[in-house]
Scaffold this active site. Structure first.
Site, PDB file in Angstrom:
ATOM      1  N   HIS A 178     -33.350 -23.300 -52.462  1.00 20.61           N
ATOM      2  CA  HIS A 178     -32.351 -22.493 -52.790  1.00 20.61           C
ATOM      3  C   HIS A 178     -32.212 -21.605 -53.888  1.00 20.61           C
ATOM      4  O   HIS A 178     -31.945 -20.766 -54.176  1.00 20.61           O
ATOM      5  CB  HIS A 178     -31.058 -22.971 -52.037  1.00 20.61           C
ATOM      6  CG  HIS A 178     -31.206 -23.487 -50.490  1.00 20.61           C
ATOM      7  ND1 HIS A 178     -30.157 -24.017 -49.855  1.00 20.61           N
ATOM      8  CD2 HIS A 178     -32.190 -23.512 -49.718  1.00 20.61           C
ATOM      9  CE1 HIS A 178     -30.576 -24.011 -48.870  1.00 20.61           C
ATOM     10  NE2 HIS A 178     -31.747 -23.782 -48.573  1.00 20.61           N
ATOM     11  N   SER A 204     -35.486 -19.954 -46.612  1.00 18.31           N
ATOM     12  CA  SER A 204     -34.247 -20.115 -47.390  1.00 18.31           C
ATOM     13  C   SER A 204     -34.277 -19.675 -48.740  1.00 18.31           C
ATOM     14  O   SER A 204     -33.416 -18.971 -49.361  1.00 18.31           O
ATOM     15  CB  SER A 204     -33.561 -21.347 -47.212  1.00 18.31           C
ATOM     16  OG  SER A 204     -33.116 -21.992 -45.908  1.00 18.31           O
TER      17      SER A 204
END
Length: 297
Positions: A245, A199
């Site tokens: 993230h 991610s």
């Protein structure tokens, strides 16, 4: 005494070697065969026939096109780096399904002293976890297989376009450094926690796609919408490493600025310098945090 002169010998009119019915007096400067207007190709001196031109072109190396960001287009249109990264993640996931030990040995763990069990973390010397964790994904829990499915879909959707405009080595640097940025931010903020997943690298692609899209005058609305939705999910759904993230997003966007806005005269130098500088910055942050954690190890 009168003599009867013999008739003058007939002279044959030369014809094109490819079109025997066409008269011509032009010869190929390379093979010396007669060629008609349809078979003539301009040469540095005179004309050449189509076969000699084709033969000459076989030994000529054609220049590859240059993308708007200065990267030479690959000889093949296949996004080899994108597909290779997807393949590595899938292989790693299959290895996880065969043994939980794969996750234990290669997931991102900052400081094992803050965790129970016999896991050794980055602070204890296993720095490779900063990289290997970006190729692993959850095999169970609240996300299950959707974790790798979404990340691979995003890589498949964004990767080819970015790889084409950046070139292979820039795209690979962007992906790996973005994934590393996510691991580093987790290490700085919450070294006792663990994480797996691509991610961070995917969010780096989000940020790069936006920056490069703006630079090239493309439509960035869809990527902004996708990014906002994913940020909302990041901060509203439990068990998601927001550090991974956000770290990936910041690194990817910053590196894309260096790639997209480098002056044309020194573009390649700036691109290499931006990649090396980002790697050096992340390594320095890890060293500083490790030194900070050392007294408690």
């Amino acid at each position: 005494m009168s003599t009867d002169p013999s008739p003058a010998p007939e002279t044959s009119v030369p014809t094109c070697y490819r079109h025997p019915g066409r008269e011509t007096y032009v010869r190929c400067t390379r093979c010396d065969r007669y060629i008609c207007a349809d078979c003539m190709r301009d040469a540095a001196v005179g004309h050449q026939c189509v076969e000699c031109v084709a033969e000459g072109n076989r030994g000529v190396r054609r220049a590859r096109p240059v993308t708007p960001l200065g990267a030479r287009g690959p000889a093949s249109a296949v996004p080899a780096v994108t597909y290779s990264l997807i393949g590595l993640c899938v292989l790693a996931y299959l290895a996880e399904l065969s043994s939980w030990q794969v996750i234990t040995d290669y997931m991102m763990v900052g400081q094992a002293a803050l965790r129970s069990g016999d896991v050794i973390g980055v602070a204890e010397g296993e720095w490779y976890r900063l990289f290997t964790s970006m190729f692993l994904h959850q095999r169970g829990g609240s996300f299950g297989i959707t974790h790798i499915l979404f990340n691979m879909w995003a890589l498949w959707a964004l990767g080819p376009a970015l790889e084409q405009v950046l070139g292979r080595w820039r795209f690979l640097a962007l992906y790996l450094l973005s994934g590393l940025g996510g691991s580093v931010l987790l290490y700085l903020v919450d070294p006792g926690n663990s994480a797996v997943g691509a991610s961070g690298a995917i969010f780096g692609l989000f940020g790069a796609y936006f920056v490069i899209g703006r630079r090239l005058g493309g439509q960035v609305g869809p990527i902004v919408f996708l990014l906002v939705i994913n940020l909302v999910i990041t901060f509203s759904v439990p068990d998601i490493s927001w550090e991974g993230h956000v770290g990936g997003l910041v690194v990817g966007a910053a590196l894309a600025v260096g790639f997209a806005y480098a002056p044309a005269a020194h573009r390649r130098l700036v691109h290499i310098g931006a990649s090396v500088a980002m790697l050096a910055l992340l390594a320095t942050l890890v060293l500083v945090k490790t030194a900070e954690l050392s007294p408690s190890i």
